[in-house]
Structure formats: C-alpha cells, structure tokens
Design an enzyme around this catalytic site. Structure first.
Site, PDB file in Angstrom:
ATOM      1  N   ARG A  20       1.046  -1.595   0.304  1.00 18.42           N
ATOM      2  CA  ARG A  20      -0.248   0.686   0.037  1.00 18.42           C
ATOM      3  C   ARG A  20       1.002   1.507  -0.302  1.00 18.42           C
ATOM      4  O   ARG A  20       0.335   2.400  -0.559  1.00 18.42           O
ATOM      5  CB  ARG A  20      -0.504   0.074   1.100  1.00 18.42           C
ATOM      6  CG  ARG A  20      -1.734   1.358   1.252  1.00 18.42           C
ATOM      7  CD  ARG A  20      -2.495   2.121   0.383  1.00 18.42           C
ATOM      8  NE  ARG A  20      -2.727   0.962  -0.714  1.00 18.42           N
ATOM      9  CZ  ARG A  20      -3.568   0.821  -2.138  1.00 18.42           C
ATOM     10  NH1 ARG A  20      -3.891   1.997  -2.473  1.00 18.42           N
ATOM     11  NH2 ARG A  20      -4.991  -0.344  -2.636  1.00 18.42           N
ATOM     12  N   LYS A  78       2.622  25.176  -3.702  1.00 12.88           N
ATOM     13  CA  LYS A  78       0.656  24.187  -3.112  1.00 12.88           C
ATOM     14  C   LYS A  78       0.952  22.511  -3.442  1.00 12.88           C
ATOM     15  O   LYS A  78       0.561  21.736  -4.074  1.00 12.88           O
ATOM     16  CB  LYS A  78       0.076  24.666  -4.033  1.00 12.88           C
ATOM     17  CG  LYS A  78      -0.561  25.503  -4.338  1.00 12.88           C
ATOM     18  CD  LYS A  78      -1.610  27.285  -5.278  1.00 12.88           C
ATOM     19  CE  LYS A  78      -1.312  27.676  -4.780  1.00 12.88           C
ATOM     20  NZ  LYS A  78      -2.571  28.256  -5.938  1.00 12.88           N
ATOM     21  N   LYS A  91       5.528  38.286  -2.809  1.00 14.36           N
ATOM     22  CA  LYS A  91       4.530  38.612  -3.213  1.00 14.36           C
ATOM     23  C   LYS A  91       3.675  39.932  -2.607  1.00 14.36           C
ATOM     24  O   LYS A  91       4.255  40.434  -2.372  1.00 14.36           O
ATOM     25  CB  LYS A  91       3.892  36.898  -3.001  1.00 14.36           C
ATOM     26  CG  LYS A  91       4.664  35.739  -3.489  1.00 14.36           C
ATOM     27  CD  LYS A  91       3.632  34.627  -3.222  1.00 14.36           C
ATOM     28  CE  LYS A  91       2.324  34.519  -3.300  1.00 14.36           C
ATOM     29  NZ  LYS A  91       2.251  34.368  -5.395  1.00 14.36           N
ATOM     30  N   GLU A 151       6.731  39.593  -7.797  1.00 16.25           N
ATOM     31  CA  GLU A 151       4.926  39.570  -8.015  1.00 16.25           C
ATOM     32  C   GLU A 151       4.419  40.560  -8.720  1.00 16.25           C
ATOM     33  O   GLU A 151       4.554  41.841  -7.561  1.00 16.25           O
ATOM     34  CB  GLU A 151       4.040  38.768  -7.548  1.00 16.25           C
ATOM     35  CG  GLU A 151       2.459  38.874  -7.627  1.00 16.25           C
ATOM     36  CD  GLU A 151       1.508  37.980  -6.610  1.00 16.25           C
ATOM     37  OE1 GLU A 151       1.368  37.410  -7.051  1.00 16.25           O
ATOM     38  OE2 GLU A 151       0.688  38.660  -5.728  1.00 16.25           O
ATOM     39  N   ASP A 169       0.732  38.420 -12.066  1.00 15.14           N
ATOM     40  CA  ASP A 169      -0.374  38.069 -10.879  1.00 15.14           C
ATOM     41  C   ASP A 169      -1.905  38.516 -11.449  1.00 15.14           C
ATOM     42  O   ASP A 169      -2.825  39.397 -11.880  1.00 15.14           O
ATOM     43  CB  ASP A 169      -0.568  38.332 -10.253  1.00 15.14           C
ATOM     44  CG  ASP A 169      -1.799  37.218  -9.125  1.00 15.14           C
ATOM     45  OD1 ASP A 169      -1.559  36.723  -9.215  1.00 15.14           O
ATOM     46  OD2 ASP A 169      -2.132  38.157  -8.220  1.00 15.14           O
TER      47      ASP A 169
END
Length: 282
Positions: free
Chosen positions: A97, A132, A164, A197, A219
């Site tokens: 598994r 992410k 950012k 950004e 962005d």
C-alpha cells in the site's frame, strides 16, 4: 532529486501504515513463504515513482528483488507491467500500500504535467510547479513534475526569493521590498534569485525603475495585458504568468512570449493514476 532527500521519510511512512505490526499478514502468512508480485497499470498515463518504490522495498526488506520493465517518465497503457518484485510474501504485503500510494500519486502528477508540457510545444514557455503541495510529500510531487517534463520552481522558502503582494504591502511598497531584499542577501552572503509579483502596469514600471530582480511574475493579467507587459519587460528580466490560468487558456498566455507559466493544479488537485500490485501465480 537525490534519494537521500526523501529516504528520511520512509520510516515515518511505515510507522503510519504498519504501527506495531501488520497483524492481518502476520496472522495468516507463514514467515518463510516466498512469492512474487507485479505492478499492473490500469489506465494510460506517465509512470513516476519507480525509483522511490525501489528504495521503499529495500528499506523494508533488502532481500526483496525488483525487476523493472518500464522506467520513470515512460508513457504507459492499461495492462502494462511496470515491474516485478520477488521475496518474502510478508514483505510484499506490508510494502504494497505504501508503494502504491506514492506511485499512484506521483504518476498522477507526472501525467498531468506531461499534458501541459505537450500543450506548450512550439512555444518557448515552460510550465512551473508551485508550493501548493501535500505536506510531507513535496519533494516527491516536485520530482513527479520533473519526470513529467515540467520545471521545478523553488522547493521552499529557502532556495529563492519570491516577493509576493503581501510582502510588498507589508514592506511599504515595491522599492522598499526590493532594496531591503538585496541588502539582506548581501549581509547574509546568500546568492538567491529574486522574483517579484506585480498586479498592474504601474507596479511593472516601479520594478523597472528600481531594478535588482531576476524575474517578474504577472499575477492575474489577461492575455491582452500580458502581451503588453511582455513588450515592456522583454530582454530585461524573465517573465512568469500566474493566477487563474487553466489548461484551456494556457496557450493564450504562452503565445504572448512569457518564459514561464506556474500552475498550482499540477500538484494540488491531481487524480492519482490507477494501478495495482498483484500476486503472480507460478
């Protein structure tokens, strides 16, 4: 990816799955029983995780013998046999598994990435992954992106600077953020690329006036605005498009001339590739 980067996690993965013992296997399978299992592909895609599987088998039982027929990065079809593993049946059952979970996840990421890479053929644009990722599996998911033909962005917060919108706002603006970052890197003796950004054309102008970066991320720009932005930036800095870009709209951005498109969907919402590990009857 160096195997030493993820080998540290293998004992944790086994502890999570096996705990104080696989009592089902221990109860019904003799300790000296020997057997063979094969990895069967159940849907078309790109195979990833073979090398990781080898490390998992070896870490649990060095006596297990793995024979690989299809290497990482290969396009596979339903019914293909990727590899065969021979040894103690108890070991085959206890590693099954964990190996499948990792290979199915990695192959799903590699398959999705390959789709994006093929869609961008004929352009200069490369597809990037993001942060992410699944906690604890980032290195494997980013390796799967690479196997699928994509390009890794930064691994974490330590190997590249990415200013950012929140960094810019908390720092008091673009100029402050860039100048403080360059001063910090100089003081710490670090050689890291700087990406920033931007949200509009005014912010692009501010970056161009300030300098001191390597890449500009656009962005949530529309394709039309992206084309205009590329005309402003091209030849001075690398250009990345990000935010709200889908598989269907990606090519519109690539045709604007950006160097990179970052896609969180490569890792955060991927369907695993179906496969199974079945006993081979002699």
């Amino acid at each position: 990816m160096n195997k030493d980067d993820y080998k540290q996690f293998i004992p944790l993965w086994f502890a999570e799955d096996i705990g104080d013992g696989d009592h089902t296997t221990l109860a019904c399978i003799p300790a000296d029983a020997m057997g063979k299992s094969q990895l069967i592909i159940k849907e078309d895609g790109v195979l990833a995780g073979v090398d990781v599987a080898r490390e998992i088998f070896h870490a649990f039982d060095p006596a297990l013998k793995m024979t690989v027929f299809i290497p990482d990065g290969s396009e596979v079809k339903r019914g293909d046999i990727a590899f065969v593993v021979e040894g103690k049946v108890q070991s085959l059952l206890q590693t099954e598994r964990l190996m499948l979970n990792i290979m199915q996840r990695m192959s799903g990421v590699a398959t999705r990435t390959r789709q994006y890479v093929k869609a961008l053929e004929g352009t200069k644009t490369r597809v990037l992954d993001t942060r992410k990722t699944t906690p604890g599996l980032r290195l494997l998911e980013k390796e799967a992106v690479r196997i699928g033909g994509g390009t890794n962005h930064r691994i974490g917060l330590f190997d590249m600077i990415l200013l950012k919108d929140n960094h810019v706002d908390f720092a008091g603006g673009i100029e402050n953020a860039i100048r403080r970052t360059n001063q910090y890197l100089k003081e710490k003796g670090k050689d890291l690329k700087i990406e920033i950004e931007v949200r509009n054309f005014d912010e692009i102008e501010q970056v161009l006036r300030t300098g001191g970066v390597d890449r500009i991320m656009l962005d949530n720009f529309t394709p039309a605005d992206t084309r205009k932005a590329v005309e402003m930036i091209a030849g001075r800095y690398e250009i990345e498009s990000s935010g709200g870009i889908t598989f269907d709209t990606m090519l519109d951005y690539a045709r604007c001339g950006v160097d990179f498109i970052s896609v969180g969907a490569l890792t955060h919402s991927v369907k695993s590739l179906d496969m199974s590990f079945k006993a081979v009857e002699d």
